[in-house]
Enzyme design. Sequence first.
Site, PDB file in Angstrom:
ATOM      1  N   ARG A 162       0.893  -1.090  -0.067  1.00 17.50           N
ATOM      2  CA  ARG A 162       0.118   0.069   0.031  1.00 17.50           C
ATOM      3  C   ARG A 162       0.842   1.270   0.106  1.00 17.50           C
ATOM      4  O   ARG A 162       0.566   2.296  -0.353  1.00 17.50           O
ATOM      5  CB  ARG A 162      -0.815  -0.136   1.125  1.00 17.50           C
ATOM      6  CG  ARG A 162      -2.321  -0.911   0.922  1.00 17.50           C
ATOM      7  CD  ARG A 162      -2.990  -1.134   1.967  1.00 17.50           C
ATOM      8  NE  ARG A 162      -2.285  -2.221   2.713  1.00 17.50           N
ATOM      9  CZ  ARG A 162      -2.708  -2.666   3.912  1.00 17.50           C
ATOM     10  NH1 ARG A 162      -3.438  -2.042   4.668  1.00 17.50           N
ATOM     11  NH2 ARG A 162      -1.805  -3.626   4.406  1.00 17.50           N
ATOM     12  N   GLU A 222       5.501  -9.801  15.687  1.00 21.59           N
ATOM     13  CA  GLU A 222       5.044 -10.393  17.020  1.00 21.59           C
ATOM     14  C   GLU A 222       5.366 -11.918  17.145  1.00 21.59           C
ATOM     15  O   GLU A 222       5.813 -12.535  18.119  1.00 21.59           O
ATOM     16  CB  GLU A 222       3.348 -10.254  16.932  1.00 21.59           C
ATOM     17  CG  GLU A 222       2.794 -10.390  18.367  1.00 21.59           C
ATOM     18  CD  GLU A 222       1.296 -10.070  18.372  1.00 21.59           C
ATOM     19  OE1 GLU A 222       0.934 -10.452  19.489  1.00 21.59           O
ATOM     20  OE2 GLU A 222       0.726  -9.769  17.233  1.00 21.59           O
TER      21      GLU A 222
HETATM   22  P1  AMP Z   1       4.435  -2.460  11.737  1.00 24.85           P
HETATM   23  O1  AMP Z   1       5.525  -3.121  11.052  1.00 24.85           O
HETATM   24  O2  AMP Z   1       3.860  -3.357  13.006  1.00 24.85           O
HETATM   25  O3  AMP Z   1       4.644  -0.972  11.764  1.00 24.85           O
HETATM   26  O4  AMP Z   1       3.240  -2.663  10.704  1.00 24.85           O
HETATM   27  C1  AMP Z   1       3.038  -1.852   9.527  1.00 24.85           C
HETATM   28  C2  AMP Z   1       2.465  -2.483   8.412  1.00 24.85           C
HETATM   29  O5  AMP Z   1       1.679  -3.463   8.621  1.00 24.85           O
HETATM   30  C3  AMP Z   1       2.190  -1.553   7.401  1.00 24.85           C
HETATM   31  O6  AMP Z   1       2.656  -1.803   5.977  1.00 24.85           O
HETATM   32  C4  AMP Z   1       0.760  -1.842   7.274  1.00 24.85           C
HETATM   33  O7  AMP Z   1       0.151  -1.648   5.951  1.00 24.85           O
HETATM   34  C5  AMP Z   1       0.401  -2.996   7.844  1.00 24.85           C
HETATM   35  N1  AMP Z   1      -0.393  -3.130   9.074  1.00 24.85           N
HETATM   36  C6  AMP Z   1      -0.230  -3.252  10.432  1.00 24.85           C
HETATM   37  N2  AMP Z   1      -1.307  -3.147  11.309  1.00 24.85           N
HETATM   38  C7  AMP Z   1      -2.134  -2.858  10.541  1.00 24.85           C
HETATM   39  C8  AMP Z   1      -3.595  -2.489  10.700  1.00 24.85           C
HETATM   40  N3  AMP Z   1      -4.009  -2.603  12.106  1.00 24.85           N
HETATM   41  N4  AMP Z   1      -4.490  -1.926   9.660  1.00 24.85           N
HETATM   42  C9  AMP Z   1      -4.070  -2.248   8.556  1.00 24.85           C
HETATM   43  N5  AMP Z   1      -2.739  -2.373   8.005  1.00 24.85           N
HETATM   44  C10 AMP Z   1      -1.654  -2.720   9.123  1.00 24.85           C
END
Ligand code: AMP
Length: 175
Positions: free
Chosen positions: A60, A97
């Site tokens: 995205r 996680e």
């Molecule tokens: P993080 O690495 O935990 O910061 O997760 C970010 C990535 O995971 C991004 O590319 C988001 O598109 C996706 N992502 C993580 N959590 C969500 C959520 N609650 N809703 C939508 N996309 C998420």
Amino acid sequence: MTLDELKTYIRDIRDFPKRGIVFKDITPLLAAGPALQEVVDRIADRYRGRVDMVLGIESRGFIIGAAVAYRLGLGLALVRKPGKLPSERYAARYELEYGSDTLEIHRDAFGDHSRVLIVDDLLATGGTASAAIELVRRLDGEVVACAFIIELAFLKGRARLAAPDVFALLSYASE
Ligand code: AMP
């Protein structure tokens, strides 16, 4: 359009992709021309003249990153999941996680000392963006900022990001 109005285009989907996760669905925002334009213009306006390259994180981040790059008349670099980039690349692993994941970049994605704007749709724990930061550094680029449409502030992902500017249009204090 105000930020409160923009927020109405983000749809919460409970228990997707697995139980306990509230997924922030941006497809209603992408489907609404004025909302999409607002997001792209706000990010582009903030960084006009301050960056040489936009970097989009699969997948995205590609959508918003490409539009921001076009708006600024800049090129787009891609950070992708393993096995997608055909040429010489660097890889960075990051912790999830449960387990870990890897992101890759082409070694010639941009020139040394490029000022790079990293773009993704959403900041959660910060693992994905911190891997992208590491890849920019491997190419001797300068991370100017990480920009997101959405920040899940309660996960404190921004604390993990070694970038001088972490910017999100819409912040959520809780699920
Ligand atoms: P993080 O690495 O935990 O910061 O997760 C970010 C990535 O995971 C991004 O590319 C988001 O598109 C996706 N992502 C993580 N959590 C969500 C959520 N609650 N809703 C939508 N996309 C998420």
